[in-house]
Structure formats: C-alpha cells, structure tokens
Design an enzyme around this catalytic site. Structure first.
Site, short mmCIF file in Angstrom:
data_model
loop_
_atom_site.label_atom_id
_atom_site.label_comp_id
_atom_site.label_asym_id
_atom_site.label_seq_id
_atom_site.Cartn_x
_atom_site.Cartn_y
_atom_site.Cartn_z
N PHE A 149 -15.21 -15.01 -6.53
CA PHE A 149 -16.70 -14.26 -6.97
C PHE A 149 -17.82 -15.06 -5.98
CE2 PHE A 149 -16.60 -18.84 -7.72
CZ PHE A 149 -17.70 -19.54 -7.49
N LYS A 173 -10.12 -5.18 -5.75
CA LYS A 173 -9.29 -5.65 -7.20
C LYS A 173 -10.84 -7.12 -7.26
CE LYS A 173 -8.59 -8.98 -9.83
NZ LYS A 173 -9.94 -9.86 -10.19
N GLU A 176 -14.19 -11.04 -11.39
CA GLU A 176 -14.20 -10.26 -12.96
C GLU A 176 -15.53 -10.55 -12.63
OE1 GLU A 176 -11.55 -11.67 -11.41
OE2 GLU A 176 -10.65 -12.86 -13.68
N ARG A 177 -16.12 -11.92 -12.52
CA ARG A 177 -17.28 -12.39 -12.82
C ARG A 177 -18.09 -11.36 -12.34
NH1 ARG A 177 -13.98 -15.21 -14.66
NH2 ARG A 177 -12.69 -17.32 -13.75
N SER A 226 -9.51 -19.12 -4.26
CA SER A 226 -8.02 -20.70 -4.53
C SER A 226 -7.39 -21.20 -3.83
CB SER A 226 -8.64 -21.03 -5.98
OG SER A 226 -7.69 -20.65 -6.76
N CYS A 281 -16.93 -21.35 0.39
CA CYS A 281 -16.03 -21.82 1.44
C CYS A 281 -16.09 -23.00 2.25
CB CYS A 281 -14.32 -21.18 1.13
SG CYS A 281 -15.27 -20.07 2.50
N GLU A 384 -11.67 -29.53 -3.83
CA GLU A 384 -12.82 -28.80 -3.97
C GLU A 384 -13.15 -29.30 -4.73
OE1 GLU A 384 -12.13 -24.64 -3.27
OE2 GLU A 384 -13.15 -24.63 -1.72
P1 NAD Z 1 -10.31 -18.24 -7.71
O1 NAD Z 1 -8.77 -18.21 -7.22
O2 NAD Z 1 -10.03 -17.95 -9.07
O3 NAD Z 1 -9.86 -16.07 -7.95
C1 NAD Z 1 -9.59 -14.92 -6.96
C2 NAD Z 1 -9.28 -13.91 -7.29
O4 NAD Z 1 -7.93 -13.86 -7.73
C3 NAD Z 1 -9.95 -13.39 -8.42
O5 NAD Z 1 -10.29 -11.62 -8.19
C4 NAD Z 1 -9.71 -13.27 -9.92
O6 NAD Z 1 -9.54 -12.38 -10.24
C5 NAD Z 1 -7.60 -13.60 -9.08
N1 NAD Z 1 -7.19 -14.41 -9.76
C6 NAD Z 1 -7.59 -15.67 -10.51
N2 NAD Z 1 -6.68 -16.00 -10.89
C7 NAD Z 1 -5.58 -15.74 -10.72
C8 NAD Z 1 -4.26 -15.78 -10.93
N3 NAD Z 1 -3.25 -16.56 -12.16
N4 NAD Z 1 -3.32 -14.47 -10.51
C9 NAD Z 1 -3.42 -14.37 -9.61
N5 NAD Z 1 -4.91 -13.43 -9.90
C10 NAD Z 1 -5.98 -14.18 -9.75
O7 NAD Z 1 -11.26 -17.96 -7.02
P2 NAD Z 1 -12.84 -17.99 -7.26
O8 NAD Z 1 -12.86 -19.04 -8.21
O9 NAD Z 1 -13.11 -16.56 -6.87
O10 NAD Z 1 -13.52 -18.16 -6.47
C11 NAD Z 1 -13.69 -19.33 -5.60
C12 NAD Z 1 -12.41 -19.86 -4.13
O11 NAD Z 1 -12.40 -18.89 -3.44
C13 NAD Z 1 -12.64 -21.27 -3.54
O12 NAD Z 1 -11.60 -22.01 -4.00
C14 NAD Z 1 -13.41 -21.05 -2.23
O13 NAD Z 1 -13.29 -22.55 -1.28
C15 NAD Z 1 -12.28 -20.00 -1.98
N6 NAD Z 1 -12.78 -19.07 -1.06
C16 NAD Z 1 -12.29 -19.19 0.14
C17 NAD Z 1 -12.53 -18.59 1.17
C18 NAD Z 1 -12.34 -18.19 2.77
O14 NAD Z 1 -12.60 -17.60 3.52
N7 NAD Z 1 -11.00 -19.33 2.89
C19 NAD Z 1 -13.80 -17.59 1.65
C20 NAD Z 1 -14.16 -17.56 0.14
C21 NAD Z 1 -13.96 -18.04 -1.36
#
Ligand code: NAD
Length: 499
Positions: A149, A173, A176-177, A226, A281, A384
């Site tokens: 998101f 994909k 969804e937020r 994450s 991140c 985090e």
């Molecule tokens: P998230 O892991 O909750 O979601 C990321 C994606 O995964 C979304 O599209 C979501 O729909 C999907 N998803 C969520 N739960 C799932 C599941 N159980 N099974 C399959 N798919 C699932 O992350 P977020 O809250 O959207 O983003 C924040 C996180 O992203 C933080 O941990 C941040 O550090 C990380 N991030 C990392 C980078 C990097 O380059 N390392 C960059 C940006 C964000």
C-alpha cells in the site's frame, strides 16, 4: 458508494466474485469506495487474455515498445496532480509526497525507454572456425506483480515498466488499500499506445495472490510487502517453478558519530523518521548516537523539531509534514508497540499518544513519538513499527553501533552521519545491508542503479530496477551458428574443443 473495478483487456471490468474490501479515506476514517476481490477464475481470465496478447507484443521491436513508455511519461506529467490527489485520498500521504511517489516511478519508466540498448545481447564473431555465437535476452511471457500500500504508484511502475519494455505481459495485483492509482496507470498506458491485455490490474487479496502463485502460465512474480508474506510468496512461487523476487520489511538504523553536524543529523532524522508517517521501507526507525554526550546533544536538537511537526490531512496542501497512517488496524498496531516500549522500560521523550486533530477525530492520525534508552531486547527495537516512532539506542562505541545494525534481522537501508571519511568508508565496506547512506538519511538509489536490501528484507537474487530488472524480466538464449560451408568436410563425431 463508488465501486472500483479490475482492468482487463483494455477496459474496466466489474468484479464477479461478490467479495469486496472497503477502501478508506484515512484522513476522515470514512469508507470512500469498495474494491472487488478477484476469485481465481477472474485471475485465470486475466492470464488467458495476457497470454493471447503477449506474443505480438514480444514481436514488436524494442524501439516501438519504448515509444509507448515515452508517451506514458508525458501522460504521467500531464496527470501528475490528478494522480497525486487520488493517491493521497486513499493512502493519506501529503500531496508533495504523493507527487514524489509518482515521480520516482516515472524515473524508472524513463530508464526503461533505454530497453533497446539493454536488450542488445552479445555476439562473438568467429567463436570457432566459421562459427558465430550470440546471446539474446527474450521475454518470459506472462509476468505478475504484487505490491504494497505504501507506494501505490512507484512500486507498480518499478515492476511493469521493465517487464513490458522487455516484451512481457504483466498482471498487477495492487494493494487493496489504495487501488485507484494503479487502475489509472493502466488506463494511461493504454492511452500511450500499449495494446490491450499487456498491462492488466486484478484487484484482490490472498485468494487472488494464491491464484497467481499457482497459475501454470505465469512465469515470474515480483513482490514487495511485509517479510512474512514475502517469505510465503518466495517459497510458494519457487516451489511452483516460477522466477520470484520478493522485497520485505525493514528496520533502518542511522548511526550518528560524535563528529557529525548535529543540526544536519537532526533535520535528516526528522524527515527520514516521520515523513509519510514512517510508512516507508526506507524510513529511519532507529537512531544510534555514539557516546552519551552525542546522544544528549542529538536528543536536545530532535525534541523541538519533533514537537513542531505538523500532522494533518493532505487537503491542507504544503502545510503538512505528514498525514494519517493507512488504516485503523495500522494505528492500533503502532499504539500497541508504543505501549510495549513504555512497559519494557524505554524513555518516551516525545509522547504522541494523546494526539487529536480537531475535525478529524475519526481519521487514523498518530502523533510523533521519540524513544530514548531503547535496548535490543525490546519489541519496539525488534519489530518494524511502520509509524511515526523513532527509537534511540545509545551505543558506547562505533563498533557497538555498527554491530547493532549488522545483528538486526532486517537489512534494507542504513546511514552514517559523520565528518570522518575513514569511518564512513569502513561502514560502507563492512555493513551487511543493501543500501547505505553517508550523510544521506534515505539512500534510495536512482532508477539506473538497483534497489534492494539484504538479510530478511529480500528473498531472491536480483534487485529492482536498474540493469537487474532487464535480467529479471528476460531469459538468456545462446545460439551457436555454423553455416553449411563449415561442414563441407563431413560430420564430426567427437566433442569440439578449442586448440
Ligand atoms: P503486506 O505484506 O500486508 O501486503 C503486500 C501485498 O501482499 C498486498 O498486495 C496484499 O494484498 C498482499 N497480501 C497481504 N496478505 C497476504 C497473504 N496472507 N497472502 C497473500 N498475499 C497477501 O504489506 P503492506 O502492509 O501493504 O506494506 C507494508 C510493508 O511493505 C512493510 O513491511 C514495508 O517495509 C514493506 N515494503 C518493503 C519495500 C522494499 O522494497 N523492501 C518497499 C515498500 C514496502
């Protein structure tokens, strides 16, 4: 209530699964739209469309493909304000920060306009008698990306621009937020001349992700989000024979040496710790001053700066330093971790717990927090937080400071603030973290370098954007060619070797 769509085969398509998620306005706490959550049948439909469209796109010469991206850059600039507004409305970040989100994606698109150069391959003339050898970089076919998101414009563009420049079809994909900007990007790509079916957006949650992970036709998956989900996607995608790159969470340390310019360090920490409400991140979440005297001077400089931070809705324009966090659940998680810091004995020097914004009582605003005397065993250090919370861990020496950053399980970004070139050089050489700043708090590499962390911040071999992206989105094929004149002497029965 606005009902959002998927973007399939060049047009908006309503969801058919009957499942929806609420899209919030984080500043007001109101539901502003509903996003459809795709079933595996809907994912399959997108894959079939992509698979049918991709061969013609792969056969389009790379310069023509690049021209679509050129036009797309113009359209991004034309619609910058509109995109930033839509992004802020769903994410909550300030308008200038939202425009930055679009801009950092746009820069990767610009880099990908160089695809003809990047895809040129290699050629060896006369590798043997009458033999030429050449390598081609060919597209994978149907590729997919799952994005977080916190950068709903930049990260999708980091993935789809190189994927498409290389001749692949791409299924996005998004989170969804905040799905509206990804849908707008797909529309703009089509306006730029991209054939239907090459970039599609399938909105959804775990069900759509699992359908992507298990689909036979999908060749590669990019993921940013994450760490637990990154690990799951990497393991499942690889087990299903796909090429996978996953980028996970972070806990970025900034080391402040006794000789650092303390005003510069404090300004840097305030921007890097609290910008975008800490939902980056590459945010700095741990300050590590070296020596108690450095720590006291740093805290003294930080407190007035943090107390002056302006927290508000994006509609206040440039007059806001950061906005709300993305959901009520994110806010509750931050509050829980802050309480654990207090309970586990850290000193809360700036307490944002009672923060209230008149007129926006239902928004997901979190006041700024600053902890001092944080230790390695505390939850606020280990996890985090992804919120406007900066932890100070006092180190007694440079070795202790670098050791802290090296021992942490995450390895996305880090920084050192110092005037000592030798210390900076040693730090850059020894640290086991992917992106390093020297007197630069958020060292996000530009488009023509690559982006990626180490340790639990990454799963996979290749980084995002830069030259790695062209490797990730292509396969190498090497041809050894000998034309008929070379076999006038008859067949060869032993393996050829160089003399
Ligand atoms: P998230 O892991 O909750 O979601 C990321 C994606 O995964 C979304 O599209 C979501 O729909 C999907 N998803 C969520 N739960 C799932 C599941 N159980 N099974 C399959 N798919 C699932 O992350 P977020 O809250 O959207 O983003 C924040 C996180 O992203 C933080 O941990 C941040 O550090 C990380 N991030 C990392 C980078 C990097 O380059 N390392 C960059 C940006 C964000």
């Amino acid at each position: 209530m606005q009902e959002l769509t998927h973007y399939l085969d060049g047009g908006h398509v309503k969801g058919t699964s009957g499942r929806f998620a609420d899209v919030m306005n984080p500043a007001t706490g109101e539901v502003q739209a509903q996003v459809p959550l795709a079933s595996s049948a809907e994912v399959d439909k997108a894959v079939q469309i992509a698979a049918a469209a991709q061969p013609a796109w792969a056969a389009t010469n790379p310069q023509r493909r690049a021209r679509v991206l050129m036009k797309f850059v113009d359209l991004l600039n034309r619609d910058m304000d509109k995109l930033a507004e839509a992004l802020s409305r769903e994410h909550g970040k300030t308008l200038p920060d939202a425009a930055g989100d679009v801009q950092r994606g746009l820069e990767v698109v610009e880099y990908c306009i160089g695809a003809p150069q990047m895809l040129k391959g290699e050629f060896t003339d006369s590798a043997g008698p009458g033999i030429d050898m050449y390598s081609m970089r060919q597209p994978l076919g149907v590729t997919a990306g799952i994005t977080p998101f916190n950068f709903p414009a930049m990260i999708p563009m980091w993935m789809f621009a190189p994927a498409i420049a290389c001749g692949n079809a791409f299924i996005l994909k998004p989170s969804e937020r905040d799905p509206s900007v990804p849908l707008m990007l797909a529309e703009l790509m089509e306006e730029a001349g991209l054939p239907k079916g090459i970039l599609q957006v399938v909105n959804g949650d775990k069900e759509a992700v699992d359908a992507i992970l298990h689909h036979q036709v999908i060749q590669s998956i990019g993921f940013v989000g994450s760490t637990p989900i990154a690990e799951y996607i990497y393991a499942t995608g690889c087990a299903n024979g796909k090429r996978v790159q996953c980028f996970g969470g972070a806990k970025n340390h900034m080391i402040i040496m006794p000789d650092a310019d303390m005003d510069q360090a404090a300004d840097a920490l305030v921007g890097a710790g609290y910008g975008a409400a800490g939902e980056r991140c590459m945010a700095i979440s741990v300050a590590v001053p070296v020596g108690d005297e450095t720590a006291d001077r740093l805290i003294e400089k930080l407190v007035p700066r943090i107390e002056k931070l302006k927290v508000g809705p994006y509609t206040a324009g440039n007059d806001v330093d950061y906005g709300p966090v993305v959901t009520a659940a994110a806010k509750a998680n931050i509050e829980r971790l802050v309480q654990s810091g207090v309970d586990q004995g850290a000193k809360l020097v700036v307490d944002g717990r009672d923060f209230k914004l008149q007129g926006y009582e239902d928004g997901f605003f979190v006041g700024p927090h600053l902890f001092d005397h944080v230790t390695k065993d505390m939850d606020i250090y280990k996890h985090e937080i992804f919120g406007p919370v900066l932890s100070t861990v006092r180190a007694q020496s440079y070795e202790e400071a670098i050791g802290l950053a090296m021992d942490h399980e995450y390895g996305n970004g880090t920084a050192i603030f110092t005037r000592d070139g030798d210390a900076a050089r040693d730090f850059a050489n020894r640290i086991n973290i992917g992106m390093v700043g020297i007197n630069v708090p958020i060292p996000v590499p530009l488009a023509y370098h690559t982006f990626g962390g180490w340790k639990k911040s990454v799963f996979g071999d290749l980084n995002q954007h830069g030259p790695d992206a062209f490797k990730f989105y292509t396969r190498t094929k090497t041809v050894t060619a000998r034309w008929p004149s070379g076999i006038k002497e008859g067949g060869e029965f032993s393996i050829p070797v160089m003399e």
